[in-house]
Design a protein around this motif. Structure first.
Motif, PDB file in Angstrom:
ATOM      1  N   LEU A 157       0.826  -1.206   0.000  1.00 41.81           N
ATOM      2  CA  LEU A 157       0.000   0.000   0.000  1.00 41.81           C
ATOM      3  C   LEU A 157       0.863   1.260   0.000  1.00 41.81           C
ATOM      4  CD1 LEU A 157      -2.789  -1.102   2.514  1.00 41.81           C
ATOM      5  CD2 LEU A 157      -3.032  -0.744   0.046  1.00 41.81           C
ATOM      6  N   ALA A 158       1.991   1.217   0.711  1.00 41.92           N
ATOM      7  CA  ALA A 158       2.899   2.362   0.716  1.00 41.92           C
ATOM      8  C   ALA A 158       3.436   2.635  -0.687  1.00 41.92           C
ATOM      9  CB  ALA A 158       4.058   2.116   1.678  1.00 41.92           C
ATOM     10  N   THR A 159       3.729   1.569  -1.416  1.00 39.72           N
ATOM     11  CA  THR A 159       4.224   1.725  -2.784  1.00 39.72           C
ATOM     12  C   THR A 159       3.158   2.340  -3.680  1.00 39.72           C
ATOM     13  OG1 THR A 159       5.653  -0.213  -2.499  1.00 39.72           O
ATOM     14  CG2 THR A 159       5.230   0.511  -4.747  1.00 39.72           C
ATOM     15  N   VAL A 160       1.907   1.920  -3.498  1.00 42.74           N
ATOM     16  CA  VAL A 160       0.813   2.472  -4.311  1.00 42.74           C
ATOM     17  C   VAL A 160       0.589   3.944  -3.970  1.00 42.74           C
ATOM     18  CG1 VAL A 160      -1.633   2.292  -4.887  1.00 42.74           C
ATOM     19  CG2 VAL A 160      -0.288   0.218  -4.559  1.00 42.74           C
ATOM     20  N   VAL A 161       0.636   4.285  -2.681  1.00 43.74           N
ATOM     21  CA  VAL A 161       0.500   5.697  -2.290  1.00 43.74           C
ATOM     22  C   VAL A 161       1.637   6.520  -2.892  1.00 43.74           C
ATOM     23  CG1 VAL A 161       0.549   7.322  -0.351  1.00 43.74           C
ATOM     24  CG2 VAL A 161      -0.766   5.201  -0.166  1.00 43.74           C
ATOM     25  N   SER A 162       2.855   5.994  -2.797  1.00 45.24           N
ATOM     26  CA  SER A 162       4.009   6.682  -3.373  1.00 45.24           C
ATOM     27  C   SER A 162       3.837   6.852  -4.885  1.00 45.24           C
ATOM     28  CB  SER A 162       5.285   5.897  -3.082  1.00 45.24           C
ATOM     29  OG  SER A 162       6.387   6.450  -3.766  1.00 45.24           O
ATOM     30  N   MET A 191      10.826  13.618   2.231  1.00 46.55           N
ATOM     31  CA  MET A 191      11.836  13.294   3.237  1.00 46.55           C
ATOM     32  C   MET A 191      11.377  13.703   4.634  1.00 46.55           C
ATOM     33  SD  MET A 191      15.394  14.328   1.316  1.00 46.55           S
ATOM     34  CE  MET A 191      16.344  14.117   2.816  1.00 46.55           C
ATOM     35  N   PHE A 192      10.716  14.849   4.717  1.00 46.71           N
ATOM     36  CA  PHE A 192      10.333  15.375   6.027  1.00 46.71           C
ATOM     37  C   PHE A 192       9.081  14.693   6.573  1.00 46.71           C
ATOM     38  CE2 PHE A 192       8.290  18.531   8.821  1.00 46.71           C
ATOM     39  CZ  PHE A 192       9.324  18.762   9.706  1.00 46.71           C
ATOM     40  N   PHE A 193       8.027  14.625   5.748  1.00 41.40           N
ATOM     41  CA  PHE A 193       6.731  14.168   6.246  1.00 41.40           C
ATOM     42  C   PHE A 193       6.534  12.652   6.186  1.00 41.40           C
ATOM     43  CE2 PHE A 193       5.485  18.647   5.433  1.00 41.40           C
ATOM     44  CZ  PHE A 193       4.965  18.933   6.688  1.00 41.40           C
ATOM     45  N   SER A 194       7.443  11.927   5.573  1.00 40.15           N
ATOM     46  CA  SER A 194       7.294  10.468   5.521  1.00 40.15           C
ATOM     47  C   SER A 194       7.751   9.804   6.812  1.00 40.15           C
ATOM     48  CB  SER A 194       8.097   9.892   4.352  1.00 40.15           C
ATOM     49  OG  SER A 194       9.495  10.059   4.574  1.00 40.15           O
ATOM     50  N   GLY A 195       8.520  10.533   7.626  1.00 36.91           N
ATOM     51  CA  GLY A 195       9.112   9.931   8.814  1.00 36.91           C
ATOM     52  C   GLY A 195      10.463   9.317   8.533  1.00 36.91           C
ATOM     53  N   PRO A 215      -0.508  12.163   3.262  1.00 34.47           N
ATOM     54  CA  PRO A 215      -0.255  10.856   2.632  1.00 34.47           C
ATOM     55  C   PRO A 215       1.164  10.344   2.806  1.00 34.47           C
ATOM     56  CG  PRO A 215      -0.448  12.593   0.963  1.00 34.47           C
ATOM     57  CD  PRO A 215      -0.908  13.180   2.257  1.00 34.47           C
ATOM     58  N   TRP A 216       2.135  11.251   3.013  1.00 29.65           N
ATOM     59  CA  TRP A 216       3.518  10.808   3.143  1.00 29.65           C
ATOM     60  C   TRP A 216       3.737   9.929   4.383  1.00 29.65           C
ATOM     61  CZ3 TRP A 216       2.149  15.738   1.540  1.00 29.65           C
ATOM     62  CH2 TRP A 216       2.479  16.032   0.217  1.00 29.65           C
ATOM     63  N   ALA A 217       2.870  10.070   5.384  1.00 30.60           N
ATOM     64  CA  ALA A 217       2.982   9.216   6.572  1.00 30.60           C
ATOM     65  C   ALA A 217       2.740   7.755   6.235  1.00 30.60           C
ATOM     66  CB  ALA A 217       1.992   9.675   7.647  1.00 30.60           C
ATOM     67  N   ALA A 218       2.086   7.501   5.099  1.00 29.21           N
ATOM     68  CA  ALA A 218       1.816   6.121   4.677  1.00 29.21           C
ATOM     69  C   ALA A 218       3.053   5.445   4.106  1.00 29.21           C
ATOM     70  CB  ALA A 218       0.697   6.109   3.627  1.00 29.21           C
ATOM     71  N   LEU A 219       4.106   6.201   3.805  1.00 27.94           N
ATOM     72  CA  LEU A 219       5.267   5.634   3.126  1.00 27.94           C
ATOM     73  C   LEU A 219       6.219   4.918   4.081  1.00 27.94           C
ATOM     74  CD1 LEU A 219       6.166   8.518   0.616  1.00 27.94           C
ATOM     75  CD2 LEU A 219       4.410   6.743   0.462  1.00 27.94           C
ATOM     76  N   ILE A 220       6.590   5.568   5.170  1.00 27.10           N
ATOM     77  CA  ILE A 220       7.560   5.008   6.114  1.00 27.10           C
ATOM     78  C   ILE A 220       6.939   4.762   7.489  1.00 27.10           C
ATOM     79  CG2 ILE A 220       9.730   5.403   7.330  1.00 27.10           C
ATOM     80  CD1 ILE A 220      10.183   4.843   4.417  1.00 27.10           C
ATOM     81  N   GLN A 221       6.272   5.789   8.020  1.00 25.58           N
ATOM     82  CA  GLN A 221       5.770   5.708   9.386  1.00 25.58           C
ATOM     83  C   GLN A 221       4.790   4.552   9.582  1.00 25.58           C
ATOM     84  OE1 GLN A 221       6.694   8.066  12.045  1.00 25.58           O
ATOM     85  NE2 GLN A 221       5.930   6.272  13.130  1.00 25.58           N
ATOM     86  N   ALA A 222       3.818   4.426   8.705  1.00 24.44           N
ATOM     87  CA  ALA A 222       2.790   3.389   8.883  1.00 24.44           C
ATOM     88  C   ALA A 222       3.370   1.973   8.813  1.00 24.44           C
ATOM     89  CB  ALA A 222       1.671   3.575   7.859  1.00 24.44           C
ATOM     90  N   PRO A 223       4.154   1.626   7.775  1.00 27.77           N
ATOM     91  CA  PRO A 223       4.729   0.269   7.745  1.00 27.77           C
ATOM     92  C   PRO A 223       5.665  -0.013   8.921  1.00 27.77           C
ATOM     93  CG  PRO A 223       4.911   1.315   5.593  1.00 27.77           C
ATOM     94  CD  PRO A 223       4.489   2.374   6.549  1.00 27.77           C
ATOM     95  N   THR A 224       6.437   0.987   9.329  1.00 25.52           N
ATOM     96  CA  THR A 224       7.381   0.773  10.416  1.00 25.52           C
ATOM     97  C   THR A 224       6.662   0.533  11.738  1.00 25.52           C
ATOM     98  OG1 THR A 224       8.969   2.199   9.284  1.00 25.52           O
ATOM     99  CG2 THR A 224       9.417   1.694  11.569  1.00 25.52           C
ATOM    100  N   ASP A 225       5.591   1.279  11.991  1.00 31.07           N
ATOM    101  CA  ASP A 225       4.821   1.059  13.220  1.00 31.07           C
ATOM    102  C   ASP A 225       4.203  -0.337  13.249  1.00 31.07           C
ATOM    103  OD1 ASP A 225       5.415   3.445  14.414  1.00 31.07           O
ATOM    104  OD2 ASP A 225       3.557   4.451  13.840  1.00 31.07           O
ATOM    105  N   VAL A 226       3.791  -0.827  12.079  1.00 30.87           N
ATOM    106  CA  VAL A 226       3.265  -2.194  12.014  1.00 30.87           C
ATOM    107  C   VAL A 226       4.377  -3.193  12.309  1.00 30.87           C
ATOM    108  CG1 VAL A 226       2.329  -3.962  10.457  1.00 30.87           C
ATOM    109  CG2 VAL A 226       1.351  -1.656  10.478  1.00 30.87           C
ATOM    110  N   PHE A 227       5.559  -2.985  11.727  1.00 33.58           N
ATOM    111  CA  PHE A 227       6.697  -3.874  11.952  1.00 33.58           C
ATOM    112  C   PHE A 227       7.063  -3.915  13.435  1.00 33.58           C
ATOM    113  CE2 PHE A 227      11.131  -5.111  12.125  1.00 33.58           C
ATOM    114  CZ  PHE A 227      11.235  -6.102  11.147  1.00 33.58           C
ATOM    115  N   LEU A 228       7.013  -2.773  14.096  1.00 39.60           N
ATOM    116  CA  LEU A 228       7.363  -2.686  15.507  1.00 39.60           C
ATOM    117  C   LEU A 228       6.214  -3.127  16.412  1.00 39.60           C
ATOM    118  CD1 LEU A 228       9.271   0.727  15.500  1.00 39.60           C
ATOM    119  CD2 LEU A 228      10.250  -1.549  15.836  1.00 39.60           C
ATOM    120  N   GLU A 229       5.090  -3.495  15.794  1.00 38.65           N
ATOM    121  CA  GLU A 229       3.904  -3.963  16.527  1.00 38.65           C
ATOM    122  C   GLU A 229       3.399  -2.938  17.536  1.00 38.65           C
ATOM    123  OE1 GLU A 229       4.461  -8.778  16.260  1.00 38.65           O
ATOM    124  OE2 GLU A 229       5.502  -7.741  17.880  1.00 38.65           O
ATOM    125  N   ARG A 230       3.514  -1.664  17.128  1.00 41.98           N
ATOM    126  CA  ARG A 230       2.899  -0.595  17.917  1.00 41.98           C
ATOM    127  C   ARG A 230       1.398  -0.611  17.730  1.00 41.98           C
ATOM    128  NH1 ARG A 230       6.276   3.697  19.573  1.00 41.98           N
ATOM    129  NH2 ARG A 230       4.789   5.318  18.966  1.00 41.98           N
TER     130      ARG A 230
END
Length: 270
Positions: A157-162, A191-195, A215-230
């Motif tokens: 999904l991050a790739t599609v948003v990007s 760079m700034f808003f993706s996390g 939408p930039w939060a969907a690129l890095i922040q969202a997948p990383t929070d899922v990986f970290l099981e937050r």
């Protein structure tokens, strides 16, 4: 179009093979990601030693954040690129007008190529730095097997948003004739808003609220929070729904921009 899914799957496979031929560039990029990962992870360790649990992350989570973000940096094309370079070349050659009249959807074609590119980059430039980071630092891997599957879904999904963001930037070439200026602005914003530079959780007050909604939060922040099981269980619907909503909205906006561009080409005579 008959057998359209098969056509797009073939386009994605072709893009995967194309990027796999750039072995020297891939090796150099993987090395660069790893070096920057080590530098950033070391900086984060020092910062979190001074400020424990900053942003709600413990030390191992903070270091893991760096390595996951490095693995996603090229996969989701935070810095742009991918199909954008090809589209820009076709603007300069004039072949872009021909592309719009081929018996295949313009947006769908480039989305397929970008998914093929992302699959290769995740396999190599995503996996290798993360594994090397795990050897050098103490990182936190997901505890539940299902998290890996959900993480891969968030990467898709991050790739599609990007893609949606980059497609809109590329479409501006129909009016500006060269989208490089817009791409440069998008690079800084991404760079700034993706996390990518810092977790968005560290952004203060209204800026953090705004960053989480863009939408930039969907690129890095969202997948990383899922990986970290937050986010776990039903909480996973939050980042997934956020990514899906932006993916649909951006693809729809790209479709509308494409229709306007097609009319422009027709008016100008191709």
């Amino acid at each position: 179009m008959p057998n359209a899914p098969g056509l797009y799957a073939a386009v994605a496979r072709g893009s995967f093979r194309r990027y796999s031929t750039y072995r020297a560039a891939t090796l150099a990029g993987t090395f660069t990601n790893t070096v920057f990962g080590i530098i950033l992870a070391s900086s984060f360790l020092a910062l979190w030693q001074a400020r424990p649990n900053l942003g709600g992350y413990d030390q191992s989570q903070a270091v893991t954040y760096i390595w996951v973000s490095q693995s996603l940096l090229v996969t989701v094309a935070v810095w742009g690129g991918g199909f954008q370079d090809d589209v820009q070349d076709r603007f300069r050659s004039g072949d872009i007008a021909v592309d719009l009249y081929r018996p295949v959807d313009f947006q769908g074609w480039w989305l397929a190529t970008d998914l093929g590119r992302a699959a290769f980059q995740l396999l190599v430039r995503g996996t290798v730095p993360l594994l090397l980071g795990a050897l050098v630092f103490r990182i936190r891997l997901p505890e539940h097997p299902l998290t890996w599957a959900v993480f891969l879904l968030t990467v898709l999904l991050a790739t599609v948003v990007s893609f949606g963001l980059r497609f809109l930037v590329s479409i501006t070439g129909f009016w500006l004739h060269d989208s490089e200026g817009v791409r440069s602005v998008m690079l800084v914003v991404s760079m700034f808003f993706s996390g990518m530079l810092l977790p968005i959780a560290l952004f203060p007050g209204p800026l953090g609220t705004l960053a989480h909604a863009l939408p930039w939060a969907a690129l890095i922040q969202a997948p990383t929070d899922v990986f970290l099981e937050r986010r776990t269980g039903a909480g996973l619907l939050g980042p997934l729904g956020f990514q899906l909503a932006w993916a649909v909205a951006l693809l729809a906006a790209g479709r509308a921009a494409q229709l306007l561009a097609t009319r422009r080409v027709v008016v100008q005579g191709g």
